[in-house]
Design a protein around this motif. Structure first.
Motif, PDB file in Angstrom:
ATOM      1  N   VAL A 177       2.157  -6.701  -3.898  1.00  0.00           N
ATOM      2  CA  VAL A 177       1.540  -6.584  -5.224  1.00  0.00           C
ATOM      3  C   VAL A 177       0.025  -6.603  -5.100  1.00  0.00           C
ATOM      4  O   VAL A 177      -0.684  -5.796  -5.719  1.00  0.00           O
ATOM      5  CB  VAL A 177       2.020  -7.727  -6.141  1.00  0.00           C
ATOM      6  CG1 VAL A 177       1.367  -7.624  -7.515  1.00  0.00           C
ATOM      7  CG2 VAL A 177       3.542  -7.712  -6.270  1.00  0.00           C
ATOM      8  N   LEU A 178      -0.486  -7.520  -4.282  1.00  0.00           N
ATOM      9  CA  LEU A 178      -1.935  -7.599  -4.076  1.00  0.00           C
ATOM     10  C   LEU A 178      -2.472  -6.317  -3.442  1.00  0.00           C
ATOM     11  O   LEU A 178      -3.528  -5.807  -3.849  1.00  0.00           O
ATOM     12  CB  LEU A 178      -2.269  -8.802  -3.198  1.00  0.00           C
ATOM     13  CG  LEU A 178      -2.067 -10.179  -3.827  1.00  0.00           C
ATOM     14  CD1 LEU A 178      -2.197 -11.266  -2.766  1.00  0.00           C
ATOM     15  CD2 LEU A 178      -3.060 -10.414  -4.947  1.00  0.00           C
ATOM     16  N   ALA A 179      -1.768  -5.804  -2.458  1.00  0.00           N
ATOM     17  CA  ALA A 179      -2.212  -4.583  -1.783  1.00  0.00           C
ATOM     18  C   ALA A 179      -2.305  -3.419  -2.756  1.00  0.00           C
ATOM     19  O   ALA A 179      -3.264  -2.630  -2.719  1.00  0.00           O
ATOM     20  CB  ALA A 179      -1.252  -4.242  -0.646  1.00  0.00           C
ATOM     21  N   GLU A 180      -1.330  -3.323  -3.643  1.00  0.00           N
ATOM     22  CA  GLU A 180      -1.342  -2.241  -4.635  1.00  0.00           C
ATOM     23  C   GLU A 180      -2.524  -2.382  -5.577  1.00  0.00           C
ATOM     24  O   GLU A 180      -3.209  -1.401  -5.887  1.00  0.00           O
ATOM     25  CB  GLU A 180      -0.033  -2.256  -5.423  1.00  0.00           C
ATOM     26  CG  GLU A 180       0.093  -1.122  -6.429  1.00  0.00           C
ATOM     27  CD  GLU A 180       1.419  -1.134  -7.153  1.00  0.00           C
ATOM     28  OE1 GLU A 180       1.570  -0.365  -8.119  1.00  0.00           O
ATOM     29  OE2 GLU A 180       2.324  -1.906  -6.759  1.00  0.00           O
ATOM     30  N   ARG A 181      -2.788  -3.600  -6.011  1.00  0.00           N
ATOM     31  CA  ARG A 181      -3.907  -3.837  -6.930  1.00  0.00           C
ATOM     32  C   ARG A 181      -5.257  -3.658  -6.242  1.00  0.00           C
ATOM     33  O   ARG A 181      -6.249  -3.349  -6.902  1.00  0.00           O
ATOM     34  CB  ARG A 181      -3.793  -5.250  -7.517  1.00  0.00           C
ATOM     35  CG  ARG A 181      -2.645  -5.391  -8.508  1.00  0.00           C
ATOM     36  CD  ARG A 181      -2.507  -6.814  -9.031  1.00  0.00           C
ATOM     37  NE  ARG A 181      -1.519  -6.868 -10.103  1.00  0.00           N
ATOM     38  CZ  ARG A 181      -1.711  -7.473 -11.280  1.00  0.00           C
ATOM     39  NH1 ARG A 181      -2.851  -8.097 -11.526  1.00  0.00           N
ATOM     40  NH2 ARG A 181      -0.763  -7.477 -12.192  1.00  0.00           N
ATOM     41  N   MET A 182      -5.315  -3.859  -4.935  1.00  0.00           N
ATOM     42  CA  MET A 182      -6.560  -3.672  -4.182  1.00  0.00           C
ATOM     43  C   MET A 182      -6.777  -2.220  -3.765  1.00  0.00           C
ATOM     44  O   MET A 182      -7.814  -1.898  -3.182  1.00  0.00           O
ATOM     45  CB  MET A 182      -6.543  -4.562  -2.931  1.00  0.00           C
ATOM     46  CG  MET A 182      -6.606  -6.035  -3.210  1.00  0.00           C
ATOM     47  SD  MET A 182      -6.452  -6.986  -1.655  1.00  0.00           S
ATOM     48  CE  MET A 182      -6.288  -8.655  -2.280  1.00  0.00           C
ATOM     49  N   HIS A 183      -5.782  -1.385  -3.984  1.00  0.00           N
ATOM     50  CA  HIS A 183      -5.837   0.042  -3.621  1.00  0.00           C
ATOM     51  C   HIS A 183      -6.019   0.248  -2.119  1.00  0.00           C
ATOM     52  O   HIS A 183      -6.729   1.160  -1.684  1.00  0.00           O
ATOM     53  CB  HIS A 183      -6.973   0.753  -4.388  1.00  0.00           C
ATOM     54  CG  HIS A 183      -6.868   0.603  -5.868  1.00  0.00           C
ATOM     55  ND1 HIS A 183      -5.856   1.156  -6.608  1.00  0.00           N
ATOM     56  CD2 HIS A 183      -7.662  -0.067  -6.759  1.00  0.00           C
ATOM     57  CE1 HIS A 183      -6.015   0.854  -7.894  1.00  0.00           C
ATOM     58  NE2 HIS A 183      -7.106   0.100  -8.006  1.00  0.00           N
ATOM     59  N   VAL A 184      -5.346  -0.615  -1.339  1.00  0.00           N
ATOM     60  CA  VAL A 184      -5.349  -0.395   0.103  1.00  0.00           C
ATOM     61  C   VAL A 184      -4.128   0.444   0.467  1.00  0.00           C
ATOM     62  O   VAL A 184      -3.192   0.583  -0.323  1.00  0.00           O
ATOM     63  CB  VAL A 184      -5.317  -1.731   0.890  1.00  0.00           C
ATOM     64  CG1 VAL A 184      -6.472  -2.629   0.490  1.00  0.00           C
ATOM     65  CG2 VAL A 184      -3.991  -2.445   0.727  1.00  0.00           C
TER      66      VAL A 184
END
Length: 344
Positions: A177-184
């Protein structure tokens, strides 16, 4: 002739005496399938300590044999269900969709170490989550977390915009979820693969706790660790046994094993992972890795607070089909974790 008869009688007498002095029970072997490097806290501390507890509690009737599993750690849930191993542990994020509830502890900003988080997770699992039967086919005997996850990279990170488009290894769960929100660009892989992936340039960084600077030797292939206040996320694991194995034990041995598991095992596991984080921190410093502690006033902190808005509610809504009071469980978990005082 008399001499031969006398010798035969002596052999029979000795054999009878040996039978009378032999143990009156057969030893039961509890086979544990494990993964991660031998130097990881789980293999170096947790399993050997629990094995000693089990042997002492059962007065030697049950002994633990630890075996390394070469497959993906996500398969260990099934391998224990099928009786290939009697017990194991694994990371919930490796099996998307099945273990949603334990990820309650992974939500950002818990602000505690692994021992406090592990005890809180175990208590909340017992009170709120157990009856949802996510672990159907397994008997859970412990829950724990690693320490706060950080951003390990080759290049410096001054803001979350620097991360955009970078190839970052994530382990699943809340990390995804964090990765998606960080656009990585998220790259899924078990933790033991990270060193090789960084060395070969397959990824630019990884989300992992500080322990891995030493255990996975990330201090050789990364130059920076970015540490956010209150922690970026936690990672949740369960320790489980095959129910049929437990049912086949004598009642006194089953009771003894459970007595050295549960909260006692969960706390010990979290404590061991905390110690591993401390060793990882020292290994990173000694190797010249720059550890960037982001303050609450820094741009990255403000960006992170904005980035994680709504994540609690998203998780609560994602487990609506589990028929648990997720909002109350989350509040209680944070209260337990933040007020936890380890036993002296």
């Amino acid at each position: 002739m008399k001499h031969r008869l006398k010798s035969a009688m002596s052999v029979l007498i000795l054999a009878a005496g040996a039978a009378m002095t032999a143990p009156a029970y057969s030893e039961t072997i509890l086979r544990v399938g494990t993964w991660l490097p031998p130097t990881n806290a789980q293999n170096a501390v947790v399993w050997p300590t629990w094995a000693k507890w089990v042997e002492e509690a059962t007065e030697g009737r049950v002994k633990v044999k630890i075996e390394n599993s070469s497959g993906h750690p996500k398969t260990l849930f099934q391998l224990v269900e099928d009786g290939v191993y009697d017990a194991s542990f694994s990371y919930h994020g490796y099996v998307p969709g099945r273990f949603k509830l334990p990820q309650i502890v992974e939500q950002p900003g818990l602000g505690v170490g692994a021992e406090a988080a592990s005890v809180a997770l175990w208590r909340v699992y017992e009170k709120y989550l157990k009856d949802a039967n996510e672990f159907d086919g397994l008997e859970v005997i412990g829950m724990f977390t690693h320490g706060p996850g950080h951003i390990h990279t080759k290049k410096p990170i001054d803001s979350f915009s620097d991360l955009e488009g970078m190839k970052i290894r994530v382990g699943g769960g809340v990390q995804s979820v964090l990765a998606e929100r960080m656009h990585v660009t998220a790259v899924g892989a078990p933790a033991p693969k990270v060193y090789e992936m960084l060395q070969q340039g397959v990824i630019d960084g990884a989300f992992l706790p500080m322990m891995e600077q030493k255990v996975l030797r990330l201090n050789e292939v990364t130059n920076y660790v970015t540490v956010l206040p209150e922690g970026m996320y936690m990672g949740s694991f369960s320790i489980f046994v095959n129910p049929e194995f437990m049912e086949d034990l004598e009642p006194r041995d089953r009771k003894a094993i459970l007595a050295v598991s549960g909260e006692k095992l969960s706390a010990m596991a979290g404590r061991a992972w905390d110690a591993g984080d401390a060793e990882g921190y020292q290994a990173a410093k000694a190797a010249g890795v720059k550890i960037v502690h982001v303050s609450a006033k820094d741009l990255m902190s403000r960006q992170f607070e904005k980035l994680i808005q709504g994540m609690d509610q998203e998780w609560i809504e994602s487990v609506q089909d589990r028929d648990v009071n997720a909002a109350e469980a989350l509040r209680e978990l944070r209260k337990i974790a933040r007020s936890y005082q380890p036993a002296q």
